[in-house]
Enzyme design. Structure first.
Site, short mmCIF file in Angstrom:
data_model
loop_
_atom_site.label_atom_id
_atom_site.label_comp_id
_atom_site.label_asym_id
_atom_site.label_seq_id
_atom_site.Cartn_x
_atom_site.Cartn_y
_atom_site.Cartn_z
N HIS A 39 9.48 49.57 56.43
CA HIS A 39 10.83 49.08 56.26
C HIS A 39 11.17 47.83 57.01
CE1 HIS A 39 12.26 50.91 59.99
NE2 HIS A 39 12.93 50.20 60.36
N ASP A 99 7.07 55.69 55.64
CA ASP A 99 7.44 54.18 56.34
C ASP A 99 6.32 53.70 57.33
OD1 ASP A 99 10.12 53.50 58.52
OD2 ASP A 99 8.97 52.23 57.17
N SER A 200 12.00 49.05 65.30
CA SER A 200 11.24 49.62 64.38
C SER A 200 9.89 49.06 64.37
CB SER A 200 11.97 48.99 63.00
OG SER A 200 13.21 49.59 62.87
#
Lengths: 250, 440
Positions: A39, A99, A200
């Site tokens: 993502h 992910d 992230s």
């Protein structure tokens, strides 16, 4: 990283700073691969006609320092190709299954005390995900509402899946958030220590005391707020074959 | 009379053969074959009326003005003179045949059908060189020196030093340009070992292929007019090799054997108007020119199958010990062969053997190599060891390990002879400054 400390140079030599759709993190594998979150490349609800080659062309990857300004000065490492895990679905806002992504650098990097790859877990050792197993997560993400200019890190314990699921059931309200077997959660319910936006793609690492090597067991993936409870990580162990299938037996 | 055509063979039959021959018949045949041949005649069939001394019917044969006989009768008859399988051979190249039959062939009132004869003749080469063959009146002179027969004729030739004269038989001294091209042979003064003629201007040239060296060996007797005080004032035997005078000889002391070291030798024999010396005879032989023994230029050079002697067209090949290259100047040679030339020199000079240099070893990405020996050159048998930039990389080698040696082939190889160098692979998860928490 909330509630963390500043890393010294060489503490997390695998840490990459990524600048793709804004700030993110990643981890060096071998000398030419960056492991990160899917993502961070294809954010949820991004526009449809995504062109990975274009994203690769525009992506900036930095390695080898704990300070963002220094990293910029050292120059980025151009990306040759991007591999997104096929299970990842950018349209499914509440599902972070799969992910995980790989960036192949155009040129191998020369390793040294401040640039070193992280190891991948091997299937024989599943104690990495046992409840309470302490790991470190580092990143250049938000700290006190500002993205950090320096690499921070925090030590967090992994949490057993059912605790994650129980907590999630109480905290997610009406959001149909998915917690799958390809994830795990870590952190605290009350202590203000957690990863946050901008982290992230960074990895959750544990020291494998048997081999003496640090191993990436998770990738910062999602959470409800930051330090509002557990943080959720992609379970790398479930993707090692996918990674090796792309990276080869480097 | 029917002259027989000048064929080289043919048949002669009695009149009407094989029917009985007529009475009162005289038939004559003159057989001629080309010069250089003689006639050989035999009767294949003979059946004439027998009579004492062949008085009635007979065949008469003549050749070279000689009567070869009168024949009649039947095979096995007691009277008459049957020729049987006798071969009639002329000395010259013609033969005369005559057949006579009288008025009858009756015996006690019965006519006997004698059938006559079938004769076969052929031309047979005359070996004019065989003295016994010559017909008396053969006016042709004999070959003075050498006679060579061939089918249908002969020719004369002369001994070396003589020339056949226009009569094709006699020989006159002619030794002004005798040429010898065989690799060995004999030459001598004219008439040797009889005294040589006067006023000779003989030039004997021995011309062999390049690369051969003529050796002259004088045979006994050796005798050329001389003077006690003055060197060879009367007759001289001069020997030259490619324009270089080797010697001038006379007297009774043989020059023995002379190595001319040349493929071209001229022997001049000049005599004055008198003298009774018996002259000289040479047996010349030749041997291939020799080349100097090849000598290596260094201790790494190997001469294959070294021979004790090297002669013209011999060759030697050179190689180097393992780990050394054949070099000609700066040029590396794959192989080297030198051939002994006609002038006794090698067609190319001895090369040398230079130690193999493997060049700088392949650099190891994210690593380095170090020399085991101080000289740190890249010569044959130099040893290096590859290392990776630890602790960031670790070395991955083939089964042959991380030590490489400069091989004879000029490549760096590991213990197993493999050229593939190690690889430095990243070491993961080993930060030089790992997180260490102090406060608890």
């Amino acid at each position: 990283i909330l509630g963390g400390k500043s890393a010294r140079r060489g503490n997390f030599p695998w840490q990459a700073l990524t600048d793709i759709h804004g700030r993110g993190g990643g981890a060096l594998l071998g000398d030419r691969w960056i492991l990160t979150a899917a993502h961070a490349i294809l954010p949820k609800e991004a526009e449809d006609n995504v062109n990975l080659d274009k994203i690769a062309e525009d992506a900036n990857i930095f390695l080898g320092h704990t300070n963002v300004e220094e990293l910029y000065k050292m120059g980025n490492h151009p990306v040759r190709r991007i591999f997104i895990h096929p299970d990842y679905n950018p349209k499914d806002y509440y599902n972070f299954n799969g992910d995980i992504a790989l960036l192949e650098l155009k040129n191998p990097v020369t390793l040294g005390p401040t640039v070193l790859p992280i190891c991948l877990p091997d299937a024989t050792n599943t104690t990495f995900y046992r409840d309470g197993r302490v790991g470190y997560v580092s990143g250049f993400g938000v700290e006190k509402n500002h993205v950090s200019n320096d690499l921070k890190y925090v030590s967090l314990p992994a949490v057993a899946d059912e605790k994650c699921q129980n907590w999630l059931d109480s905290a997610k309200g009406d959001d149909p958030i998915v917690f799958s077997e390809n994830m795990f959660c870590a952190g605290f319910l009350t202590v203000k220590q957690d990863a946050c936006q901008g982290d992230s793609g960074s990895v959750f690492t544990v020291l494998d005391t048997q081999s003496g090597h640090w191993v990436a067991t998770g990738i910062v993936s999602w959470g409800i707020g930051c330090a509002q409870g557990y943080g959720f990580y992609t379970k790398i162990l479930n993707y090692v074959d996918w990674i090796k299938g792309i990276v080869g037996e480097d | 009379s029917s002259p027989v055509s000048r064929k080289l063979f043919g048949e002669i039959r009695s009149p009407g053969y094989p029917k009985p021959y007529p009475n009162n018949n005289i038939s004559i045949w003159d057989i001629h074959v080309p010069k250089g041949y003689v006639v050989k005649l035999t009767f294949r069939y003979f059946d004439l009326e027998p009579s004492e001394s062949c008085f009635y019917d007979y065949v008469k044969i003549k050749a070279d003005k000689k009567d070869l006989g009168r024949y009649c009768g039947q095979l096995g008859s007691t009277t008459g003179n049957h020729p049987g399988r006798k071969e009639f051979v002329s000395k010259g190249n013609s033969m005369h045949l005559e057949f006579h039959s009288d008025f009858s062939n009756e015996d006690n009132g019965t006519v006997i059908p004698y059938r006559g004869f079938l004769a076969y003749y052929q031309a047979v080469d005359l070996d004019e060189c065989d003295r016994n063959n010559a017909a008396e009146e053969d006016e042709r002179p004999q070959c003075q020196h050498l006679c060579h027969n061939y089918v249908g004729g002969y020719f004369c030739s002369c001994r070396i030093g003589y020339q056949l004269q226009s009569d094709h038989h006699s020989c006159k001294v002619e030794c002004s340009s005798e040429l010898f091209t065989e690799e060995s042979g004999y030459l001598s003064s004219p008439e040797y070992p009889e005294p040589y003629p006067e006023d000779l201007r003989c030039n004997y040239s021995i011309r062999l292929q390049k690369g051969l060296s003529v050796i002259l060996k004088f045979l006994e007797p050796f005798e050329i007019d001389e003077h006690q005080q003055v060197h060879c004032p009367y007759d001289q035997l001069k020997i030259q090799a490619q324009g270089r005078e080797i010697g001038e000889f006379c007297g009774k002391e043989s020059p023995g054997s002379i190595e001319t070291n040349s493929n071209e030798v001229d022997i001049l024999f000049l005599t004055d108007e008198s003298g009774f010396s018996r002259g000289w005879k040479i047996h010349y032989t030749s041997e291939k020119v020799r080349c100097p023994q090849p000598v290596p230029r260094d201790q790494f050079t190997i001469i294959r199958d070294l021979q004790p002697v090297y002669q013209f067209q011999d060759y030697f090949t050179v190689s180097c010990q393992a780990g050394y290259n054949l070099m000609e100047g700066n040029q590396k040679l794959v192989s080297f062969t030198a051939v002994c030339q006609a002038d006794g020199t090698w067609h190319q000079s001895m090369p040398c053997c230079e130690i193999v240099n493997c060049g700088s070893p392949t650099n190891l990405t994210n690593g380095a190599f170090s020399y085991a020996n101080k000289s740190a050159n890249n010569n044959f048998q130099s040893v290096i060891t590859y290392r990776c930039n630890e602790p960031f990389y670790h070395i991955v080698t083939g089964a042959g390990g991380d030590t490489f040696t400069c091989s004879a082939k000029g490549t760096w190889v590991d213990r197993d002879g493999q050229v593939r160098i190690p690889a430095c692979l990243p070491v993961c998860g080993k930060p030089v400054h790992p997180i260490t928490e102090v406060q608890r």
